[in-house]
Design an enzyme around this catalytic site. Structure first.
Site, short mmCIF file in Angstrom:
data_model
loop_
_atom_site.label_atom_id
_atom_site.label_comp_id
_atom_site.label_asym_id
_atom_site.label_seq_id
_atom_site.Cartn_x
_atom_site.Cartn_y
_atom_site.Cartn_z
N SER A 129 4.15 -2.16 6.19
CA SER A 129 3.95 -3.44 5.48
C SER A 129 2.96 -3.38 4.32
O SER A 129 2.88 -4.33 3.55
CB SER A 129 3.48 -4.51 6.45
N TYR A 136 13.88 -1.86 0.49
CA TYR A 136 12.75 -2.33 1.32
C TYR A 136 12.44 -1.29 2.42
O TYR A 136 11.28 -0.92 2.62
CB TYR A 136 13.10 -3.69 1.92
N LYS A 186 4.17 -3.97 0.94
CA LYS A 186 4.37 -5.35 0.46
C LYS A 186 3.36 -5.68 -0.65
O LYS A 186 3.64 -6.48 -1.55
CB LYS A 186 4.26 -6.35 1.62
N TYR A 211 -1.02 -10.38 9.17
CA TYR A 211 -0.02 -11.07 9.98
C TYR A 211 -0.61 -12.36 10.56
O TYR A 211 -1.42 -13.01 9.91
CB TYR A 211 0.52 -10.17 11.11
N VAL A 226 2.59 -1.57 10.40
CA VAL A 226 2.80 -1.17 11.79
C VAL A 226 2.78 0.34 11.99
O VAL A 226 2.83 0.83 13.11
CB VAL A 226 4.09 -1.76 12.40
N1 GLN Z 1 9.19 -1.85 8.13
C1 GLN Z 1 8.58 -2.79 9.01
C2 GLN Z 1 9.55 -3.91 9.33
O1 GLN Z 1 10.21 -4.38 8.49
C3 GLN Z 1 7.35 -3.31 8.37
C4 GLN Z 1 6.65 -4.30 9.24
C5 GLN Z 1 5.20 -4.16 9.32
O2 GLN Z 1 4.55 -3.18 8.97
N2 GLN Z 1 4.64 -5.20 9.87
O3 GLN Z 1 9.65 -4.35 10.44
#
Ligand code: GLN
Length: 320
Positions: free
Chosen positions: A79, A203, A82, A255, A273
């Protein structure tokens, strides 16, 4: 949980030696926490990470580093991509265009939740939940291919060795039905800006880039420095865009733990994650790697370490 307070008149010693000592204590605090979490397993390949691993990389404006533990281990950015996607959208599409396609409100929901998107709004709530990031990637997918985006990521993290982790990409793509569902839901609402399969593939690839704690410290210092690379003096994101990115990191970066992080740590941050966390402090960039995660999906070791560092160096944004 303890409530951190200061002795009257406490002024931190911010000499390099003192910062080193504080980071070393924070590293030990972090190591003690790793057994309280576990690596993500909803993307099967991520479950292979060593839950005991932990590393902190620090970089300041003068280009000085402090590093402890697993700072060279490669892991996927997840994430944290992002942040870079948002930076690319702001740089290449501008503020008005970006935020006419995604909102800027925290959700308090899990990062992959579909709830509010289906019931409360046609546009995703913010660029740091999956729906918002997929939407932002749809703004970029017809402008840039993966190689071009990779070049941008390498520049922002000051790390030319960042590459695709094929195994994680495959694993994520095979199990990513929820993200495909989000893309198709956005398409059904008429808001997604590119083909859903093409968008989700980009993505997934951007989530599957192999970084290190050191690369995240690079990203952190660029953000801490208003978009400037401290080694070259080159600005590649305008400072006003960086302000926007850091504001969103503060309110939405961790989050559904972002509120508590804001109280306890108070430094703009973003986690993934894969176990990574990037923090953009005052003239300081931090990259952390600790794949043992808590319920919300944040590194347990990184939270403990950054709480210690923020407290002892008085780095909280609202410190007075
Ligand atoms: N690639 C992960 C997903 O889309 C990214 C989520 C994350 O790091 N929270 O679920």
């Amino acid at each position: 949980m303890k409530y951190q307070t200061y002795e009257r008149g406490y002024t931190p010693d911010k000499s390099f030696e003192s910062i080193k000592e504080i980071i070393s204590e924070a590293y030990h605090n972090g190591c003690e926490e790793t057994s309280k979490g576990k690596p993500a397993d909803y993307i099967p390949e991520l479950a292979k990470a060593d839950g005991n691993a932990f590393g902190i990389s620090f970089l300041n404006n003068a280009g000085e580093r402090i590093e402890l533990g697993d700072v060279e281990t490669r892991f996927t950015i997840q994430s944290i991509s992002k942040v870079i996607n948002l930076a690319a959208s702001l740089k290449f599409r501008g503020y008005m265009d970006t935020f006419s396609h995604v909102l800027m409100e925290p959700t308090g929901d899990e990062f992959n939740s579909i709830l509010k998107l289906d019931t409360r709004s046609d546009l995703p709530f913010n660029p740091f939940i999956n729906a918002g990031a997929i939407q932002v990637v749809s703004l970029l997918a017809d402008m840039f291919d993966f190689e071009e985006m990779l070049g941008f990521v390498r520049q922002m993290c000051m790390d030319n060795d960042i590459a695709l982790n094929e195994d994680v990409y495959r694993s994520e793509s095979e199990t990513g039905d929820r993200n495909r569902a989000i893309a198709f839901l956005l398409k059904s609402k008429g808001v997604l800006m590119a083909d859903p399969m093409k968008t989700v593939d980009l993505y997934f690839r951007l989530c599957s880039l192999n970084v290190t704690a050191r690369s995240l410290a690079g990203l952190g210092i660029v953000l801490a420095n208003g978009g400037m690379n401290p080694f070259t003096g080159k600005h590649f994101i305008a400072p006003n865009y960086v302000r926007t990115i850091k504001a969103l990191m503060f309110t939405c970066g961790m989050y559904d733990f972002s509120g508590e992080w804001g109280v306890r740590v108070g430094i703009p941050a973003k986690s993934g994650v894969g176990g990574g966390v990037v923090c953009a402090g005052n003239g300081m960039g931090f990259g952390l790697y600790g794949p043992a995660l808590d319920q919300a999906g944040n590194s347990v070791a990184a939270i403990a370490a950054m709480e210690h560092i923020s407290h002892l160096l008085r780095l909280h944004a609202f410190e007075s």
